[in-house]
Design a protein around this motif. Structure first.
Motif, PDB file in Angstrom:
ATOM      1  N   GLY A  59       0.793  -1.229   0.000  1.00  0.00           N
ATOM      2  CA  GLY A  59       0.000   0.000   0.000  1.00  0.00           C
ATOM      3  C   GLY A  59       0.819   1.269   0.000  1.00  0.00           C
ATOM      4  O   GLY A  59       0.286   2.359  -0.260  1.00  0.00           O
ATOM      5  N   ALA A  60       2.090   1.156   0.267  1.00  0.00           N
ATOM      6  CA  ALA A  60       2.959   2.336   0.350  1.00  0.00           C
ATOM      7  C   ALA A  60       3.476   2.733  -1.032  1.00  0.00           C
ATOM      8  O   ALA A  60       3.101   2.147  -2.062  1.00  0.00           O
TER       9      ALA A  60
ATOM     10  N   LEU B 207      12.267   5.238 -10.613  1.00  0.00           N
ATOM     11  CA  LEU B 207      11.016   4.525 -10.858  1.00  0.00           C
ATOM     12  C   LEU B 207      10.195   4.641  -9.583  1.00  0.00           C
ATOM     13  O   LEU B 207      10.680   4.331  -8.498  1.00  0.00           O
ATOM     14  N   LEU B 208       8.984   5.116  -9.721  1.00  0.00           N
ATOM     15  CA  LEU B 208       8.103   5.316  -8.575  1.00  0.00           C
ATOM     16  C   LEU B 208       6.962   4.310  -8.645  1.00  0.00           C
ATOM     17  O   LEU B 208       6.262   4.242  -9.666  1.00  0.00           O
ATOM     18  N   LEU B 209       6.810   3.539  -7.603  1.00  0.00           N
ATOM     19  CA  LEU B 209       5.742   2.559  -7.550  1.00  0.00           C
ATOM     20  C   LEU B 209       4.770   2.960  -6.445  1.00  0.00           C
ATOM     21  O   LEU B 209       5.153   3.100  -5.283  1.00  0.00           O
ATOM     22  N   LYS B 210       3.516   3.141  -6.813  1.00  0.00           N
ATOM     23  CA  LYS B 210       2.501   3.558  -5.846  1.00  0.00           C
ATOM     24  C   LYS B 210       1.605   2.369  -5.488  1.00  0.00           C
ATOM     25  O   LYS B 210       1.519   1.388  -6.224  1.00  0.00           O
ATOM     26  N   GLU B 211       0.921   2.514  -4.365  1.00  0.00           N
ATOM     27  CA  GLU B 211      -0.064   1.507  -3.926  1.00  0.00           C
ATOM     28  C   GLU B 211       0.516   0.099  -4.074  1.00  0.00           C
ATOM     29  O   GLU B 211      -0.048  -0.766  -4.736  1.00  0.00           O
ATOM     30  N   LEU B 212       1.636  -0.084  -3.433  1.00  0.00           N
ATOM     31  CA  LEU B 212       2.375  -1.330  -3.597  1.00  0.00           C
ATOM     32  C   LEU B 212       1.517  -2.552  -3.296  1.00  0.00           C
ATOM     33  O   LEU B 212       0.730  -2.576  -2.344  1.00  0.00           O
ATOM     34  N   GLN B 213       1.734  -3.572  -4.116  1.00  0.00           N
ATOM     35  CA  GLN B 213       1.072  -4.853  -3.927  1.00  0.00           C
ATOM     36  C   GLN B 213       2.136  -5.922  -3.733  1.00  0.00           C
ATOM     37  O   GLN B 213       3.296  -5.751  -4.133  1.00  0.00           O
TER      38      GLN B 213
ATOM     39  N   GLY C  90      20.402  -4.148 -10.901  1.00  0.00           N
ATOM     40  CA  GLY C  90      19.028  -4.399 -10.467  1.00  0.00           C
ATOM     41  C   GLY C  90      18.835  -4.111  -8.988  1.00  0.00           C
ATOM     42  O   GLY C  90      19.769  -4.204  -8.185  1.00  0.00           O
ATOM     43  N   THR C  91      17.618  -3.732  -8.651  1.00  0.00           N
ATOM     44  CA  THR C  91      17.232  -3.495  -7.263  1.00  0.00           C
ATOM     45  C   THR C  91      16.179  -4.519  -6.891  1.00  0.00           C
ATOM     46  O   THR C  91      15.125  -4.587  -7.540  1.00  0.00           O
ATOM     47  N   THR C  92      16.460  -5.311  -5.873  1.00  0.00           N
ATOM     48  CA  THR C  92      15.490  -6.307  -5.418  1.00  0.00           C
ATOM     49  C   THR C  92      14.557  -5.651  -4.417  1.00  0.00           C
ATOM     50  O   THR C  92      14.978  -5.217  -3.346  1.00  0.00           O
ATOM     51  N   LEU C  93      13.298  -5.556  -4.787  1.00  0.00           N
ATOM     52  CA  LEU C  93      12.275  -4.944  -3.925  1.00  0.00           C
ATOM     53  C   LEU C  93      11.470  -6.037  -3.249  1.00  0.00           C
ATOM     54  O   LEU C  93      10.940  -6.935  -3.910  1.00  0.00           O
ATOM     55  N   THR C  94      11.376  -5.936  -1.946  1.00  0.00           N
ATOM     56  CA  THR C  94      10.533  -6.848  -1.174  1.00  0.00           C
ATOM     57  C   THR C  94       9.388  -6.050  -0.600  1.00  0.00           C
ATOM     58  O   THR C  94       9.612  -5.059   0.109  1.00  0.00           O
ATOM     59  N   VAL C  95       8.167  -6.458  -0.904  1.00  0.00           N
ATOM     60  CA  VAL C  95       6.975  -5.819  -0.361  1.00  0.00           C
ATOM     61  C   VAL C  95       6.443  -6.686   0.764  1.00  0.00           C
ATOM     62  O   VAL C  95       6.165  -7.876   0.566  1.00  0.00           O
ATOM     63  N   LYS C  96       6.307  -6.086   1.943  1.00  0.00           N
ATOM     64  CA  LYS C  96       5.842  -6.822   3.119  1.00  0.00           C
ATOM     65  C   LYS C  96       4.424  -6.409   3.480  1.00  0.00           C
ATOM     66  O   LYS C  96       4.034  -5.267   3.226  1.00  0.00           O
ATOM     67  N   PRO C  97       3.674  -7.330   4.066  1.00  0.00           N
ATOM     68  CA  PRO C  97       2.277  -7.012   4.430  1.00  0.00           C
ATOM     69  C   PRO C  97       2.194  -5.915   5.487  1.00  0.00           C
ATOM     70  O   PRO C  97       3.119  -5.739   6.271  1.00  0.00           O
TER      71      PRO C  97
END
Lengths: 111, 114
Positions: A15-16, A73-79, A104-111
């Motif tokens: 969501g961030a 790169l801007l990512l909104k409302e992360l899922q 590369g950038t490894t992005l981890t999205v957490k709950p």
């Protein structure tokens, strides 16, 4: 060389908003790509910037400053499904589309 | 939706053997590329191909590598005498035309050289 620098890892919450930066050498610059790559899969095209400014495409936006050799790169409302590697790639001195990729950038999205 | 296809998905070979990796680019595309990605490392450009000839190649693309478009649909990468360090994922990509910068990647061929 044509060093392309981006952070190795980032973590964000569902969501961030997250911003992934990329810097590159400006000499001979044509344009800049962002790709998404899930583990074990092929890169998927996200955006291509050649002019200064922000380009928005749904939840994803990409910004370029040619004079500063900088993009984000801007990512909104992360899922959760946005957890992936994000690749910055630059096209130099070419019409044939040769691209030099960052690590590369490894992005981890957490709950 | 049209997509780039690659065969085989996996290939295991002995060091010194020749391998041919196959790609079918999107049918109306004019520019073709090969990239490789060693496990855990970044994507590296190998070669671009346009108008039936190599447009650009990287320092990785030495005499052991060659590309061919033998007919109107296939685009192949040949490695003449494989080395252990050739083990990687090999991606084919295609692009429609000058001014259309989007490159569409195939699913890749995972090559393992023993």
């Amino acid at each position: 060389g044509q060093n392309i620098d981006q952070p190795t890892e980032m973590t964000a919450t569902e969501g961030a908003i997250v911003q992934i930066n990329c810097t590159y050498q400006t000499s001979g610059f044509n344009g800049l790509f962002w790709y998404q790559q899930h583990a074990g899969e092929a890169p998927t095209f996200l955006s291509y910037n050649v002019l200064d400014g922000l380009e928005e495409k749904g939840r994803f936006s990409s910004f370029l400053s040619r004079s500063k050799g900088y993009s984000y790169l801007l990512l909104k409302e992360l899922q959760m499904k946005d957890s992936a590697s994000y690749l910055c790639a630059v096209s130099y001195n070419t019409n044939a589309g040769k691209s030099t990729f960052g690590d590369g950038t490894t992005l981890t999205v957490k709950p | 939706e049209p997509e780039v296809t690659q065969t085989p998905s996996h290939q295991v070979t002995q060091m010194g053997q020749e391998v041919i990796l196959r790609c079918v680019p999107i049918s109306n595309h004019l520019y073709f590329y090969w990239y490789r990605q060693i496990l855990g490392q970044k994507v590296e450009f190998l070669v671009s191909f346009y108008n039936n000839e190599i447009s650009e190649k990287s320092e990785i693309f030495d005499d052991q590598f060659s590309v061919e478009r033998p007919d109107g649909s296939n685009f192949t990468l040949k490695i003449r005498s494989t080395k252990l360090e050739d083990s990687a994922m090999y991606f084919c990509a295609s692009r429609e035309a000058t001014g259309q910068e989007t490159q569409y990647f195939g699913p890749g061929t995972r090559l393992l050289v023993l």
